[in-house]
Design an enzyme around this catalytic site. Sequence first.
Site, PDB file in Angstrom:
ATOM      1  N   ASN A  52       2.641  -0.617  -8.262  1.00 55.25           N
ATOM      2  CA  ASN A  52       1.930   0.397  -7.541  1.00 55.25           C
ATOM      3  C   ASN A  52       1.100   1.388  -8.336  1.00 55.25           C
ATOM      4  OD1 ASN A  52       1.627   2.265  -5.119  1.00 55.25           O
ATOM      5  ND2 ASN A  52       2.827   0.605  -4.141  1.00 55.25           N
TER       6      ASN A  52
ATOM      7  N   PRO B 214       0.964  -1.244  -0.142  1.00 56.86           N
ATOM      8  CA  PRO B 214       0.091  -0.134  -0.003  1.00 56.86           C
ATOM      9  C   PRO B 214       0.953   1.241  -0.012  1.00 56.86           C
ATOM     10  CG  PRO B 214      -0.066  -1.277   1.860  1.00 56.86           C
ATOM     11  CD  PRO B 214       0.754  -1.847   1.330  1.00 56.86           C
ATOM     12  N   CYS B 215       0.554   2.179  -0.964  1.00 53.21           N
ATOM     13  CA  CYS B 215       1.542   3.357  -1.107  1.00 53.21           C
ATOM     14  C   CYS B 215       1.715   4.172   0.200  1.00 53.21           C
ATOM     15  CB  CYS B 215       1.399   3.990  -2.316  1.00 53.21           C
ATOM     16  SG  CYS B 215      -0.465   4.716  -2.355  1.00 53.21           S
ATOM     17  N   GLN B 216       0.602   4.211   0.884  1.00 48.72           N
ATOM     18  CA  GLN B 216       0.465   5.075   2.188  1.00 48.72           C
ATOM     19  C   GLN B 216       1.453   4.730   3.092  1.00 48.72           C
ATOM     20  OE1 GLN B 216      -1.934   3.428   1.102  1.00 48.72           O
ATOM     21  NE2 GLN B 216      -3.507   2.916   2.550  1.00 48.72           N
ATOM     22  N   GLY B 217       2.042   3.406   2.999  1.00 51.55           N
ATOM     23  CA  GLY B 217       2.684   2.901   3.942  1.00 51.55           C
ATOM     24  C   GLY B 217       4.363   3.285   3.868  1.00 51.55           C
TER      25      GLY B 217
END
Length: 376
Positions: free
Chosen positions: A120, A81-84
């Site tokens: 992603n 997950p990119c927000q990670g």
Amino acid sequence: MRTSAPTARLTTLDLFAGCGGLTRGFLDEGSFSTVGAVEVDTAAAATFAANFDPRGEHTFAGDIADFRSVPDVDVVIGGPPCQGFSALGKRDPADARNQLWRHFVRVVRESDAAMFVFENVDRFAKTPEFELLRRAASEDGELADFRTQVFRLNAADFGVPQKRVRTIIVGSRIGPVAQPAPTHGKAPADGRGTWTSLRQAFMQGPVVLEPDVREEWLPESSIVFGGQEVPGAFKLRDLHITRHYDLTSQIRYAHIAPGQGRFNLPEELQYPCWRRHTKGAGDVLGRLRWDEPAVTIRTEFFRPEKGRFLHPQWQNGGVQVNRALTHAEAAVVQGFDERHVWCGSKAEIARQIGNAVPPSLARAVAQVVAQRLLVV
Ligand SMILES: C[S@@+](CC[C@H](N)C(=O)[O-])C[C@H]1O[C@@H](n2cnc3c(N)ncnc32)[C@H](O)[C@@H]1O
């Protein structure tokens, strides 16, 4: 574990595996088998296991930070997950946001993989995190013997009935791969077919999904995964059900023609909070078009107010379909077929569907990866 075509000679390990869209595509390519997956969400891990690891012994249902028994594989695949990820420059290893980044790189290193495939969102290539990944795979990075290639791929170009643009980074320490070659295009050219439309996907594809569906719950069934009871495993057709919409919502949806959205509603049907916002996301309460691929499916496709997710059928022969896509339709838009089974609540399954890599897109990437691995 051997979930693969009999020709499979290469292995993958799927990190942040979700329901296993990436793995499905790699297996469909024919050269790969999976040695397992890491996934923190129990329902998603159960889905992965139900499809690819029937005894559940090779699906690590936990945080990647706790994943220690890393097997040797040819290719590590994964779409975190990119927000990670952390902000560029913050090298504080104690920063929780750094963890996913560090662990993807760690597992690639410990697995002794020759290649990795990192998927992603489109905008990922413009983020600081992208630079961090590139830096790791450069001369003084942790993956110093890897070199990276970046591909910006649209799932529609690979036969998926959906415009979904993704950044795919291929890391390799055995040489570069070819650019995955599109099989479809907006217009036919050079032996490529045209993009798959929703009409073709729902009405002429291998899984015909009639627009007329029942308002129903998922069937009562559950499996035990990792000692926990999880709803499932559901077949694609079990997911072709709709939720209850109140009459006002249905009247609103009835006003929206294919390609239109909330701006086309008469004043009296606007939500009060919308009246003040005359600009903004035109996709809200949008209706899909039959003769085009869908827009990008997200995790809340079952809520019309979250995007262009209304079923494309509108006033055809007097029949209107005033609801969002069903979970089965969304799975088909993502390119899944009836082989794939699903575990979890409706919301959990929606998340798995919306997060997945369309298998045909993954398969195209698997092809170029296999070409490189098999010539070495
Ligand atoms: C974008 S989805 C992956 C989709 C998958 N590649 C596919 O094709 O179906 C990202 C996944 O990472 C999982 N995840 C998030 N944090 C994690 C962590 N710390 N350890 C393991 N998995 C994690 C999420 O639960 C989610 O399922």
